[in-house]
Scaffold this motif. Structure first.
Motif: not given
Length: 323
Positions: A121-133, A193-194, A211-218, A223-224
């Motif tokens: 859950y927490l990992f998904a939360y961090y990723c989706l917090s960046n992708l929801h845009s 780091p974030t 998982t760090a790489l997946v997060y960094e891509l998200c 920034f887009v």
């Protein structure tokens, strides 16, 4: 670098007014002082996560910051006609309502709970917090572009261009030693780091660097839409509505003030540096009619800051421990 100097000279020749720039600096200084004295964003606005009040307050924040700065520009450049321009109100209104909704949106928390509950859950939360845009910001801007902005030839600077890429590369090189210096500062390491260890790699059975790489891509994706809104929509797109000529558009200073305000939750040094960075990127976007260079430098700086913090964390580990 000659291109940057030439563009700055041309823009300043048309836009610079001593009292305007002093008044804008005073307005920005007041905003920064109030925020970092009372911690307005973190303590008050962000405490309302999950409430409809949060996006509303962000919309009020960004519209207030922006329209006061725009009011200063129109006053000193004698452009009251902008306030009677319906396209100006529609364009800027769509931009700041969309960005305020995006900044205050918290639905990705529920998405994370419903779709990927449990240890991930927490990992998904961090990723989706960046992708929801994709849904909360990019989609509204695209719908406006598709159905209302008939004068737009392309989607607000996203058409690939090589113009100015050498200048952006030089700006990035200038930032490298500054980031290296900042990485030794306690306030920097409090924020970067974030990426945070969520143990999702253990659940998925993969090394943590995956998982760090997946997060960094998200994280990089986020920034887009920021570049799209600030340099694309509010500079390239709005200049077609407000400009007497390319450099008499009034789009840079108000954008810079609003751009600084979105850094209020970050270290003070980052907010201050965003003023100069936002101004330079705005001028370059206006002259090249592209946000690609700004997007590349923004992504590079973001990943360099996280990378520098990762290195510092590794260097500070007790002897005998593996990274």
């Amino acid at each position: 670098m000659k291109l940057l100097i030439q563009n700055l000279r041309e823009y300043l020749r048309a836009d610079f007014h001593p009292r305007l720039y002093l008044a804008t600096a005073a307005w920005l200084g007041l905003l920064i002082t109030l925020n970092y004295t009372f911690d307005l964003e973190d303590v008050y606005i962000d405490s309302l996560r999950g409430s409809w009040k949060r996006p509303v307050l962000y919309i009020l924040l960004y519209t207030t910051v922006y329209y006061v700065a725009m009011g200063l520009w129109t006053y000193y450049h004698h452009r009251p006609d902008l306030w009677r321009n319906r396209r100006f109100w529609l364009h800027t209104g769509v931009g700041w309502v969309a960005y305020g909704f995006y900044a205050g949106f918290y639905g990705y928390n529920r998405w994370s709970e419903q779709l990927l509950d449990g240890q991930i859950y927490l990992f998904a939360y961090y990723c989706l917090s960046n992708l929801h845009s994709l849904v909360t910001l990019v989609l509204p801007l695209y719908l406006y572009y598709r159905f209302f902005d008939n004068g737009a030839e392309h989607f607000y600077g996203l058409k690939p261009k090589r113009d100015g890429l050498t200048v952006y590369a030089l700006l990035l090189l200038i930032m490298v030693p500054l980031i290296a210096f900042a990485s030794f500062q306690p306030h920097f390491l409090d924020f970067y780091p974030t990426y945070k260890d969520t143990t999702a790699n253990e659940f998925l059975g993969v090394p943590e660097w995956v998982t760090a790489l997946v997060y960094e891509l998200c994280y990089g994706w986020d920034f887009v839409p920021t570049e799209l809104l600030f340099r694309g929509f509010m500079v390239i797109g709005l200049s077609r509505i407000t400009a007497v000529d390319k450099n008499q558009s009034g789009v840079i200073l108000p954008m810079v003030v609003a751009y600084a305000s979105i850094h209020f939750g970050k270290p003070l040094g980052e907010t201050l540096s965003s003023v100069l960075g936002g101004y330079l990127l705005g001028v370059l976007a206006l002259s090249t009619q592209s946000i690609w260079g700004g997007l590349l430098i923004h992504l590079s700086i973001a990943w360099l800051m996280d990378g520098a913090a990762f290195v510092q964390q590794w260097a500070q580990q007790p002897a005998g421990l593996t990274p």
